[in-house]
Design a protein around this motif. Structure first.
Motif, short mmCIF file in Angstrom:
data_model
loop_
_atom_site.label_atom_id
_atom_site.label_comp_id
_atom_site.label_asym_id
_atom_site.label_seq_id
_atom_site.Cartn_x
_atom_site.Cartn_y
_atom_site.Cartn_z
N UNK A 35 0.81 -1.23 0.00
CA UNK A 35 0.00 0.00 0.00
C UNK A 35 0.84 1.27 0.00
N UNK A 36 2.05 1.18 0.56
CA UNK A 36 2.95 2.34 0.55
C UNK A 36 3.35 2.65 -0.89
N UNK A 37 3.70 1.63 -1.65
CA UNK A 37 4.10 1.83 -3.05
C UNK A 37 2.93 2.36 -3.88
N UNK A 38 1.73 1.86 -3.60
CA UNK A 38 0.55 2.33 -4.32
C UNK A 38 0.30 3.81 -4.00
N UNK A 39 0.49 4.18 -2.74
CA UNK A 39 0.28 5.57 -2.34
C UNK A 39 1.32 6.48 -2.99
N UNK A 40 2.56 6.02 -3.05
CA UNK A 40 3.63 6.81 -3.67
C UNK A 40 3.33 7.04 -5.15
N UNK A 41 2.84 6.02 -5.82
CA UNK A 41 2.48 6.14 -7.24
C UNK A 41 1.40 7.20 -7.44
N UNK A 42 0.39 7.17 -6.57
CA UNK A 42 -0.70 8.15 -6.66
C UNK A 42 -0.20 9.56 -6.37
N UNK A 43 0.64 9.71 -5.35
CA UNK A 43 1.14 11.03 -4.97
C UNK A 43 2.09 11.58 -6.04
N UNK A 44 2.77 10.68 -6.74
CA UNK A 44 3.62 11.12 -7.86
C UNK A 44 2.74 11.66 -8.98
N UNK A 45 1.60 11.00 -9.21
CA UNK A 45 0.67 11.46 -10.24
C UNK A 45 0.08 12.83 -9.87
N UNK A 46 -0.04 13.10 -8.57
CA UNK A 46 -0.57 14.38 -8.10
C UNK A 46 0.49 15.47 -8.08
N UNK A 47 1.74 15.09 -8.36
CA UNK A 47 2.81 16.08 -8.37
C UNK A 47 3.41 16.36 -7.01
N UNK A 48 3.09 15.53 -6.02
CA UNK A 48 3.60 15.76 -4.67
C UNK A 48 4.92 15.04 -4.41
N UNK A 49 5.19 14.01 -5.22
CA UNK A 49 6.44 13.25 -5.10
C UNK A 49 7.09 13.16 -6.48
#
Length: 206
Positions: A35-49
């Motif tokens: 779930x951490x990796x899934x969250x990171x992928x989503x936050x990257x798509x949002x421009x936060x990571x």
């Protein structure tokens, strides 16, 4: 999981440039790595990571240029939605706007910038959704999230005054039936906000 990481980035708990390590986050939050990796992928798509070519992940760096660009985009989207929705405003919408304005002010008085930011965003959402364009609202939500991350304002920041005063006056105009005046006052919020942000200093610019 996703919401918590997003909140840590938006509030500045995870600083700009901070390295994001799956195992460390999973251990700290008591979850598995998936779930951490899934969250990171989503936050990257949002421009936060930011994810570099060598797969290093870090919290996106902040510059004044990126902040102003986000505000410009947010202004175009939100003001369009507000203008499209304002003619559909009912007494129920006005009551909802009053509730959100009160929640916004209460959040600031209590020193809770997260609550204030959510209520402020919801104020605009009430009118934008009255336009019937949910796709537009989805894009506004994304840009608002990124903008909050860029600024990471505390409840004590005087930048909030731009929104609080602007929302109050916009609602007063709506309650008087001056919808065109309300649109122009709402648009002025973004102009004033941009000027305030332009005067701020950002680590990424030094």
């Amino acid at each position: 999981m996703l919401r918590q990481l997003r909140e840590e980035i938006i509030t500045g708990l995870l600083k700009p440039g901070a390295l994001i390590k799956d195992a460390e986050i999973a251990a700290r939050l008591g979850v598995s790595i998936t779930p951490v990796r899934e969250a990171i992928t989503q936050l990257a798509a949002e421009g936060l990571i930011d994810i570099s070519p060598n797969r290093t992940r870090q919290v996106t760096q902040v510059t004044q240029k990126s902040a102003l660009e986000l505000i410009d985009v947010m202004m175009v989207l939100a003001c369009a939605g507000f203008e499209w929705g304002v003619d559909n405003i009912t007494d129920e919408h006005l009551a909802a706007l009053r509730v959100k304005l009160d929640e916004f002010a209460d959040g600031l008085r209590q020193g809770n910038a997260t609550v204030a930011a959510a209520a402020g965003a919801d104020f605009s959402t009430v009118v934008i959704l009255a336009s019937g364009n949910r796709e537009l609202q989805t894009h506004v939500d994304l840009v608002v999230t990124r903008t909050l991350r860029v600024l990471a304002l505390t409840a004590e920041s005087d930048v909030w005054k731009v929104w609080l005063e602007g929302y109050r006056e916009t609602l007063q105009l709506l309650e008087r039936g001056d919808r065109q005046g309300a649109v122009e006052r709402y648009r002025q919020i973004y102009r004033d906000y941009r000027r305030r942000v332009a005067a701020l200093l950002f680590d990424g610019d030094r």
